[in-house]
Design an enzyme around this catalytic site. Structure first.
Site, PDB file in Angstrom:
ATOM      1  N   HIS A  28      26.569   1.357  12.784  1.00 55.92           N
ATOM      2  CA  HIS A  28      25.930   0.047  12.834  1.00 55.92           C
ATOM      3  C   HIS A  28      26.953  -0.977  13.324  1.00 55.92           C
ATOM      4  CE1 HIS A  28      22.246   1.261  10.848  1.00 55.92           C
ATOM      5  NE2 HIS A  28      22.955   1.872   9.903  1.00 55.92           N
ATOM      6  N   CYS A  43      21.853   5.496  13.834  1.00 54.32           N
ATOM      7  CA  CYS A  43      21.660   5.964  12.457  1.00 54.32           C
ATOM      8  C   CYS A  43      20.356   6.746  12.350  1.00 54.32           C
ATOM      9  CB  CYS A  43      21.729   4.788  11.481  1.00 54.32           C
ATOM     10  SG  CYS A  43      22.033   5.303   9.768  1.00 54.32           S
TER      11      CYS A  43
END
Length: 486
Positions: free
Chosen positions: A429, A331
């Site tokens: 994630h 991310c």
């Protein structure tokens, strides 16, 4: 008929509220109760994507697992994600509504409480029981006005409250008696009992203190929970306090503990893996020689990138790659690996652009409207299944994305894999939570005989251990009366 509501509040942060709510959710489910978790207001940088397309704290996602239901935005209607020491992104019913400092949010609480009560009404009509987790301590005098997280909520819905304290910290009786003393008369009256958490030793030596506590306060001690070692539960926010010894570890992994690190639960599977030695390094800690460096997610990516450079991580990463080490960016970490990060609207701080580490040929622009996806697909190497979730407002573009990290269901691609195979970037994630993906990534990093590990199964076993502890150590007759257990 409206649901039974029971609330758990703590004398301190990390007293064990999340774990006790998780335990009670599974215990109630075992007894055939349709139960849901609820946290009116949460402050955390670890979040999850819900089945209805929003964002909530990860602790409530674990509690949903304990209840045997999919996570929903109503389980955590107000989520605060700090991006500085005084400000946070405010998320209501799963979606960001504004960036606010503490003073502005205090004024906004009336609107936030409306969202809390809307979710409360929906849950109490859909379930037979709702088990509620408070936030921090109800005795924070400066936060009592317009409280929506602890007694303000409990008073509004007229529910009983269990007060939990952590004996491992020391001063447990002062915590409990002092907390009661700082509550109003009506708030004290709704505290129906105490739970003492993380006890080690001979319970007989504690009994005189328990007897005194009951005489002094007139409140029953509902039970003493033992210190349960080795629980595999996702942290609400705080970084792990201890590091397990792993004599069989053969892969060393290093992660910088960024000032605004988000979703460090991404590394739970690595922490649990017996062959992986995971280090989270804070300020002033030089990165040791290792096999794999992971740049984690961040709530303030450009500021955390500046921190990385100030700590010398840019030089350490260059040295690591020269010696053949592997590198993953997740991310915000993916964004840092590109050539530049642009924030023209000031979404994560002061508007502007920052040079990236330039290990991947891509750039990222932060845009309004956060992307929230629960995602499945296959890795582009190893042909392994992968699942995870995306929470980001950055849109990345550039030649590096032509060689993706994963090919997702629905025709989308994710992330990038460098031409030499040393560097991976992904928006996913939870990328290590899938056993196949974990095995493939450990092999890529150099652990060629990695044992299989299923972190979801480990969490499930931990939830069962917590429910067992409720059955063995708490006053279940009282719990049954409060939760409507037949």
């Amino acid at each position: 008929m409206s649901a039974h509501v029971l609330m758990v509040q703590g004398c301190t942060s990390d007293a064990g509220k999340s774990a006790l709510v998780t335990a009670l959710c599974r215990w109630a489910r075992r007894h055939g109760v349709r139960v849901a978790p609820f946290k009116p207001q949460n402050m955390a940088l670890n979040s999850a994507v819900t089945v209805d397309g929003g964002e909530i704290g990860r602790a409530q996602a674990v509690q949903a697992q304990a209840c045997g239901v999919e996570p929903r935005v109503d389980f955590n209607p107000v989520l605060l994600k700090p991006n500085s020491d005084t400000g946070a992104q405010v998320i209501v019913h799963g979606h960001a509504v504004a960036e606010m400092d503490a003073r502005d949010y205090h004024s906004y609480k009336r609107h936030a409480f409306e969202a809390v009560m809307t979710s409360h009404r929906r849950l109490t009509h859909a379930y037979e029981a709702v088990i509620v987790e408070g936030a921090g301590s109800p005795a924070e005098i400066n936060l009592r006005d317009r409280d929506i997280a602890n007694m303000g909520y409990a008073e509004a819905v007229d529910c009983p409250v269990i007060l939990i304290a952590d004996i491992d910290r020391g001063g447990v009786f002062a915590h409990l008696v002092g907390t009661l003393a700082l509550l109003s008369a009506s708030e004290r009256a709704r505290v129906v009992g105490f739970v003492i958490n993380r006890f080690r030793g001979d319970i007989a030596l504690l009994q005189p203190g328990l007897d005194w506590l009951q005489r002094e306060t007139g409140k029953p001690v509902l039970g003493v929970l033992p210190y349960l070692h080795g629980l595999q539960l996702e942290a609400e926010d705080a970084l792990p306090r201890v590091r397990d010894s792993k004599p069989d570890a053969r892969l060393r992994v290093v992660v910088p503990a960024l000032p605004r690190i988000s979703n460090h639960t991404d590394f739970d599977a690595l922490r649990a893996h017996p062959q992986v030695d995971l280090h989270l390094l804070g300020p002033g800690e030089a990165p040791p020689a290792c096999d794999l460096i992971i740049l984690p997610g961040s709530k303030s990516t450009r500021a955390d990138l500046a921190w990385l450079r100030a700590q010398g991580w840019d030089r350490a990463i260059a040295r690591h790659l020269r010696y053949g080490g592997k590198l993953i960016g997740i991310c915000g970490g993916l964004q840092m690996l590109g050539r530049a990060i642009h924030d023209p609207l000031g979404i994560e701080g002061v508007a502007g652009s920052s040079d990236g580490l330039a290990w991947l040929d891509l750039e990222t622009t932060l845009e309004l409207g956060k992307q929230l996806h629960r995602t499945r697909g296959r890795l582009s190497f190893g042909d392994a299944h992968v699942h995870g979730y995306e929470i980001h407002c950055g849109v990345s573009y550039g030649p590096a994305l032509a060689t993706p990290f994963a090919r997702l269901d629905g025709g989308r691609n994710d992330g990038a894999l460098s031409a030499d195979g040393q560097i991976v970037g992904t928006y996913l994630h939870g990328v290590f939570d899938d056993p196949q993906a974990l095995h493939a990534l450990l092999q890529w990093a150099g652990l060629h005989d990695a044992v299989t590990l299923d972190v979801h199964a480990l969490r499930e076993a931990s939830i069962e251990r917590l429910a067992d502890a409720v059955e063995q150590h708490l006053d279940t007759a009282q719990l049954k009366s409060w939760l409507g257990v037949a």
